[in-house]
Enzyme design. Sequence first.
Site, short mmCIF file in Angstrom:
data_model
loop_
_atom_site.label_atom_id
_atom_site.label_comp_id
_atom_site.label_asym_id
_atom_site.label_seq_id
_atom_site.Cartn_x
_atom_site.Cartn_y
_atom_site.Cartn_z
N ARG A 1 0.85 -1.18 0.00
CA ARG A 1 0.00 0.00 0.00
C ARG A 1 0.90 1.25 0.00
O ARG A 1 1.98 1.24 0.61
CB ARG A 1 -0.90 0.04 1.25
CG ARG A 1 -2.05 -0.95 1.23
CD ARG A 1 -3.12 -0.59 0.20
NE ARG A 1 -4.23 -1.54 0.20
CZ ARG A 1 -4.35 -2.57 -0.65
NH1 ARG A 1 -3.43 -2.77 -1.57
NH2 ARG A 1 -5.40 -3.36 -0.59
N HIS B 1 -1.01 0.47 -9.54
CA HIS B 1 -1.67 -0.49 -8.63
C HIS B 1 -2.16 -1.70 -9.45
O HIS B 1 -3.35 -2.04 -9.42
CB HIS B 1 -2.85 0.18 -7.89
CG HIS B 1 -3.25 -0.59 -6.65
ND1 HIS B 1 -3.64 0.02 -5.48
CD2 HIS B 1 -3.30 -1.93 -6.40
CE1 HIS B 1 -3.93 -0.90 -4.58
NE2 HIS B 1 -3.73 -2.09 -5.11
P1 NAP Z 1 -1.36 -11.59 5.01
O1 NAP Z 1 -1.46 -13.00 4.52
O2 NAP Z 1 -2.33 -11.11 6.03
O3 NAP Z 1 0.14 -11.40 5.57
C1 NAP Z 1 0.54 -10.23 6.19
C2 NAP Z 1 1.97 -10.38 6.69
O4 NAP Z 1 2.39 -9.10 7.22
C3 NAP Z 1 2.10 -11.40 7.81
O5 NAP Z 1 3.31 -12.13 7.69
C4 NAP Z 1 2.12 -10.52 9.06
O6 NAP Z 1 2.80 -11.04 10.18
C5 NAP Z 1 2.86 -9.31 8.54
N1 NAP Z 1 2.59 -8.13 9.40
C6 NAP Z 1 1.40 -7.55 9.67
N2 NAP Z 1 1.55 -6.53 10.53
C7 NAP Z 1 2.86 -6.48 10.83
C8 NAP Z 1 3.64 -5.69 11.70
N3 NAP Z 1 3.08 -4.71 12.46
N4 NAP Z 1 4.96 -5.93 11.79
C9 NAP Z 1 5.53 -6.93 11.06
N5 NAP Z 1 4.85 -7.74 10.22
C10 NAP Z 1 3.53 -7.52 10.11
O7 NAP Z 1 -1.45 -10.57 3.80
P2 NAP Z 1 -1.17 -10.86 2.24
O8 NAP Z 1 -2.27 -11.62 1.64
O9 NAP Z 1 0.22 -11.41 2.12
O10 NAP Z 1 -1.23 -9.37 1.64
C11 NAP Z 1 -0.38 -8.33 2.11
C12 NAP Z 1 -0.85 -7.00 1.58
O11 NAP Z 1 -0.56 -6.89 0.19
C13 NAP Z 1 -2.36 -6.79 1.62
O12 NAP Z 1 -2.78 -6.38 2.91
C14 NAP Z 1 -2.56 -5.70 0.59
O13 NAP Z 1 -2.53 -4.43 1.19
C15 NAP Z 1 -1.36 -5.85 -0.35
N6 NAP Z 1 -1.79 -6.22 -1.70
C16 NAP Z 1 -1.49 -5.39 -2.74
C17 NAP Z 1 -1.90 -5.72 -4.02
C18 NAP Z 1 -1.56 -4.85 -5.20
O14 NAP Z 1 -2.12 -5.02 -6.27
N7 NAP Z 1 -0.65 -3.93 -5.08
C19 NAP Z 1 -2.60 -6.91 -4.25
C20 NAP Z 1 -2.88 -7.74 -3.17
C21 NAP Z 1 -2.48 -7.38 -1.90
P3 NAP Z 1 2.33 -12.42 10.89
O15 NAP Z 1 2.87 -13.50 9.98
O16 NAP Z 1 3.01 -12.37 12.20
O17 NAP Z 1 0.84 -12.38 10.96
#
Ligand code: NAP
Length: 310
Positions: free
Chosen positions: A225, A273
């Site tokens: 983001r 994006h």
């Molecule tokens: P996810 O499965 O929920 O994984 C999030 C990861 O971030 C987990 O490993 C989590 O730690 C870690 N995290 C969260 N808060 C943290 C903190 N305060 N300090 C350190 N680590 C932290 O999410 P995902 O599916 O991988 O997606 C991640 C993000 O990608 C989404 O939220 C979205 O904003 C973005 N995204 C962007 C696009 C785009 O087109 N640009 C597309 C899809 C997604 P834990 O393992 O300890 O829970």
Amino acid sequence: MAILLCTKTAAMNDWRDALLAEDSSLEIRLFPEAGDPADIEAAVCWNQHDMAELRRYPNLKLIVSMGAGVDHLLRPPGPPPGIPVARLKDHRLTTGMTEFVVLNVLRFHRQDLEYRALQAKRVWEELPAPDTARRRIGILGLGELGAASARALLSFGFPVSGWTRTPREVEGVTGFHGTEGLDAMLRQTDILCCLLPLTPQTRGVINARTLALLPRGAFVINSARGGHVVAEDLLAALDSGHIAAAALDVFEPEPLPAEHPFWGHPRVLVWPHASAITIPSSAAPQVVENLRRAREGRELINLVDFSAGY
Ligand code: NAP
């Protein structure tokens, strides 16, 4: 009972078709044509939607994000109290993000920017060969997307580290967590890749302090983001040469304003994006499955943990 699709994008019709292909008995309404508010049992939303609006539906059982991120649903006023929110975990979304990360890691690792600059000058010059085993990748977030990118990069032979909120093991990845873990990982990261959810804790995580911890000449990739990056701090680090280049898919605000310095910066690759786009036909089965579970009072899948914020 009906599902309300809440997005202003052209994807609305694709979503309707994809959900009906999964279950032709579904009643689909396209916002703002919600009909009787009492009919709405699920809302599938993207980030243009006003969440306050969802308080109008007394029988709402489930809110689903049209993407992996849910920051757009959780920011004030947030979802109606007591209503569960699910995000997408979808292999095509994950594959798209992995491709984007690998593309840009390889572009930086294989000196593509330098070779394009040489091509523009019609200069035939071989640069020193990069060493994959010595190019250290640091991934912020090892969830669905971060772990998949980590595995792909490991398969090339890159040393990969990852930073998480709680201790997490991904085979072959050196894990870090917490604030001290972040600093330690950054000090040994040549290509930083952000795949965190946007929460109050992660907003601005790529800033002057954290960029300064990266070795001189490091690269930054942000496809999570826009709010994760303090744009002025990244520009300053690029202009000083401390950061060699950045690949950015997400911004605040979006669309990136035409006058923003990122657009014309020679060391910034701008994407609109588009790193990982939701394909409704791929994502629809889990939405329908969750609706069935909600109707039957069964445990839902891919739920957001409100206390963690993602
Ligand atoms: P996810 O499965 O929920 O994984 C999030 C990861 O971030 C987990 O490993 C989590 O730690 C870690 N995290 C969260 N808060 C943290 C903190 N305060 N300090 C350190 N680590 C932290 O999410 P995902 O599916 O991988 O997606 C991640 C993000 O990608 C989404 O939220 C979205 O904003 C973005 N995204 C962007 C696009 C785009 O087109 N640009 C597309 C899809 C997604 P834990 O393992 O300890 O829970």
